[in-house]
Design an enzyme around this catalytic site. Structure first.
Site, mmCIF file in Angstrom:
data_model
loop_
_atom_site.group_PDB
_atom_site.id
_atom_site.type_symbol
_atom_site.label_atom_id
_atom_site.label_comp_id
_atom_site.label_asym_id
_atom_site.label_seq_id
_atom_site.Cartn_x
_atom_site.Cartn_y
_atom_site.Cartn_z
ATOM 1 C CG ASP A 170 -42.571 -3.303 -10.223
ATOM 2 O OD1 ASP A 170 -43.116 -2.611 -11.088
ATOM 3 O OD2 ASP A 170 -41.774 -4.216 -10.455
ATOM 4 C CG ASN A 184 -33.897 -5.675 -12.446
ATOM 5 O OD1 ASN A 184 -34.572 -4.699 -12.731
ATOM 6 N ND2 ASN A 184 -34.396 -6.763 -11.892
ATOM 7 C CG ASP A 191 -37.766 -9.892 -11.016
ATOM 8 O OD1 ASP A 191 -38.576 -9.680 -10.096
ATOM 9 O OD2 ASP A 191 -36.809 -9.129 -11.262
ATOM 10 N NE ARG A 198 -37.507 -0.977 -4.130
ATOM 11 C CZ ARG A 198 -37.483 -0.712 -2.844
ATOM 12 N NH1 ARG A 198 -38.436 -0.035 -2.294
ATOM 13 N NH2 ARG A 198 -36.478 -1.114 -2.100
HETATM 14 C C1 UD1 Z 1 -34.306 -6.012 -7.223
HETATM 15 C C2 UD1 Z 1 -34.883 -6.034 -8.629
HETATM 16 C C3 UD1 Z 1 -36.204 -6.780 -8.644
HETATM 17 C C4 UD1 Z 1 -36.019 -8.175 -8.065
HETATM 18 C C5 UD1 Z 1 -35.356 -8.103 -6.690
HETATM 19 C C6 UD1 Z 1 -35.036 -9.459 -6.110
HETATM 20 C C7 UD1 Z 1 -34.104 -3.958 -9.587
HETATM 21 C C8 UD1 Z 1 -34.465 -2.622 -10.131
HETATM 22 N N1 UD1 Z 1 -35.114 -4.669 -9.065
HETATM 23 O O1 UD1 Z 1 -35.232 -5.294 -6.402
HETATM 24 O O2 UD1 Z 1 -36.668 -6.859 -10.001
HETATM 25 O O3 UD1 Z 1 -37.289 -8.779 -7.944
HETATM 26 O O4 UD1 Z 1 -34.130 -7.354 -6.776
HETATM 27 O O5 UD1 Z 1 -34.258 -10.186 -6.984
HETATM 28 O O6 UD1 Z 1 -32.978 -4.384 -9.655
HETATM 29 N N2 UD1 Z 1 -35.716 -5.312 1.841
HETATM 30 C C9 UD1 Z 1 -35.850 -4.765 3.086
HETATM 31 N N3 UD1 Z 1 -35.017 -3.738 3.458
HETATM 32 C C10 UD1 Z 1 -34.070 -3.232 2.607
HETATM 33 C C11 UD1 Z 1 -33.955 -3.791 1.328
HETATM 34 C C12 UD1 Z 1 -34.790 -4.831 0.970
HETATM 35 O O7 UD1 Z 1 -36.693 -5.188 3.874
HETATM 36 O O8 UD1 Z 1 -33.342 -2.306 3.004
HETATM 37 C C13 UD1 Z 1 -36.599 -6.438 1.450
HETATM 38 C C14 UD1 Z 1 -37.614 -6.032 0.400
HETATM 39 O O9 UD1 Z 1 -38.763 -5.491 0.987
HETATM 40 C C15 UD1 Z 1 -37.881 -7.357 -0.295
HETATM 41 C C16 UD1 Z 1 -36.566 -8.084 -0.206
HETATM 42 O O10 UD1 Z 1 -35.822 -7.442 0.823
HETATM 43 O O11 UD1 Z 1 -38.843 -8.085 0.394
HETATM 44 C C17 UD1 Z 1 -35.772 -8.113 -1.494
HETATM 45 O O12 UD1 Z 1 -35.404 -6.821 -1.856
HETATM 46 P P1 UD1 Z 1 -34.142 -6.478 -2.764
HETATM 47 O O13 UD1 Z 1 -33.299 -7.688 -2.970
HETATM 48 O O14 UD1 Z 1 -33.506 -5.255 -2.189
HETATM 49 O O15 UD1 Z 1 -34.825 -6.135 -4.145
HETATM 50 P P2 UD1 Z 1 -34.761 -4.778 -4.955
HETATM 51 O O16 UD1 Z 1 -33.374 -4.271 -5.043
HETATM 52 O O17 UD1 Z 1 -35.839 -3.869 -4.471
#
Ligand code: UD1
Length: 417
Positions: A113, A18, A302, A89
């Protein structure tokens, strides 16, 4: 795999998936060759390398040495196609750097995922704040700006990892000062900010909830070592606990896993620090532990499936609350095939520990679900077959050989497509 073996020995964890995917994207911000060290040999790194090649970079990956070198040209293509983005993603992380470097970015809306809706609203709103235009057309997110992005105050509704990274990478070369409030504080965020600062960026507040970024004209390439993978380290820690084993985990930072290790200690494990990591010993049947997932420094989502697997054979009942990804409990149905007693209601799961699980064929639905099912299989009576191992390949390098070295009875069989 045949369950029932106690895992004993030593493993070394590589750099974090990540983090490294974002570091590879951050390399786009500087013309020339950026070199990343301790890169894991996993599928997602290959997908990101291919994505960068299509944007015009040269990418070499020395798998045995864990070195990736990315040579970024003066002029980049700015379109990330669906055929790659749908496989991972995290491809979305090229959005910020492409916009900063090219003034335009077209990135297919991601797949990856299978763990919930995972919106991009905060990424987009942040870029718009910095002066970009953004539209969603024909399955692509198209962002553009006719002049240099400009520094602004941005407040995130939720400390999203991805949105923090997108906005930081767009802001490092914006004109003036950007202040981003309520940012994610994960060690991987600290890693990317550290690398950007090494490249010449001016980011302060790294590791806190507010980042202040003074825009600079250009960044230069660097050599950077990737932060160790705390989720892989945490998975090995659970492997020791669930098999009542004894595993020393090298290249791991216990301070990045504080709550998870405290939970394991509550469960009965003895955890001691070693020079470059920590050792987990479990001499009794684990006790159940309640879990609530939260953004860092809270308990990591995770590691939630791995801890559900642990609770499935623990003494007592545990309540597990998932606050980040609504579909993450999908794997519970697979765990039930092994005889686990888990009931879900919305974002809660009640896990009643069983003395023993019972081997069966199961299907991995995402990376961490795959890891959780393998851990459960290690303590299930008889043979467990985990299908969908390509999910596990996305996040764990050399997982099966490491398990074999630690004493597991497991073989990898390639799946027919
Ligand atoms: C990253 C990690 C993932 C981990 C997650 C939380 C990577 C490649 N993946 O995912 O393994 O589980 O952090 O620690 O680094 N959300 C919104 N709008 C946005 C952005 C996010 O609604 O613009 C929501 C998502 O739907 C989710 C939550 O916020 O429910 C967390 O998302 P986020 O922290 O952005 O996780 P990722 O970056 O996708």
């Amino acid at each position: 795999m045949v369950g029932g073996c106690r895992l004993v020995g030593e493993v070394r964890v590589t750099g974090a998936k990540n983090s490294v995917l974002k570091l590879m994207a951050a390399a786009l911000l500087a013309e020339g060759t950026t070199t990343l060290l301790d890169v894991p040999d996993i599928l997602d790194v290959e997908i990101m390398a291919e994505l960068l090649r299509r944007l015009g970079c040269e990418v070499t990956h020395d798998q045995t040495g864990g070195v990736v070198a990315i040579t970024v040209p003066a002029v980049l293509d700015h379109r990330a196609d669906y055929d790659l983005v749908r496989r991972m993603r995290a491809s979305i992380c090229v959005l910020g750097p492409l916009l900063a470097r090219c003034g335009a970015a077209e990135v297919a809306l991601p797949g990856g995922d299978n763990i919930g809706s995972r919106g991009l609203d905060m990424h987009v709103e942040g870029l718009i704040k910095l002066g970009a235009h953004a539209v969603n057309e024909h399955g692509y997110l198209i962002a553009s700006t006719d002049k240099r992005l400009r520094g602004e105050s941005v407040y995130l509704d939720f400390p999203s990892v991805g949105a923090t990274e997108t906005i930081v990478m767009a802001a490092v070369t914006a004109e003036g000062i950007t202040v981003i409030d309520n940012v994610a504080r994960e060690p991987e965020i600290v890693d990317i900010c550290t690398m950007l600062n090494e490249m010449g960026a001016q980011i302060s507040g790294v590791g806190s909830s507010t980042l202040t970024i003074e825009g600079v004209d250009a960044l230069h390439p660097v050599t950077h070592r990737t932060v160790p993978d705390r989720i892989v380290a945490g998975t090995w820690a659970v492997a020791a606990a669930i098999t009542q084993g004894d595993i020393t985990i090298h290249n791991a930072k216990p301070e990045h896993l504080q709550i998870a290790l405290e939970k394991l200690a509550t469960s009965g494990a003895v955890i001691t620090e070693v020079e470059d990591g920590f050792r987990v010993v479990m001499n009794e049947r684990p006790k159940s532990v309640d879990i609530v997932t939260l953004p860092y420094p809270g308990f990591p989502t995770d590691l939630q499936p791995q801890f559900i697997a642990l609770n499935a054979i623990a003494d007592g009942a545990a309540l597990v609350t998932e606050n980040l990804f609504e579909a993450r409990f999908r794997f519970v149905q697979e765990l039930a095939r092994l005889g686990a007693d888990v009931r879900t209601d919305g974002h809660h799961a009640l896990v009643r520990g069983r003395i023993e699980l019972s081997g069966a064929p199961v299907e991995a639905t995402d990376i961490r679900a795959g890891a959780g099912l393998v851990l459960a299989g290690l303590v299930a009576d008889g043979t467990t077959t985990v299908y969908g191992v390509s999910h596990i390949d996305r996040g764990y390098s050399g997982f099966v050989p490491d398990l074999v070295r630690l004493g597991a009875q497991i073989i990898r069989v390639d799946e027919p497509h």
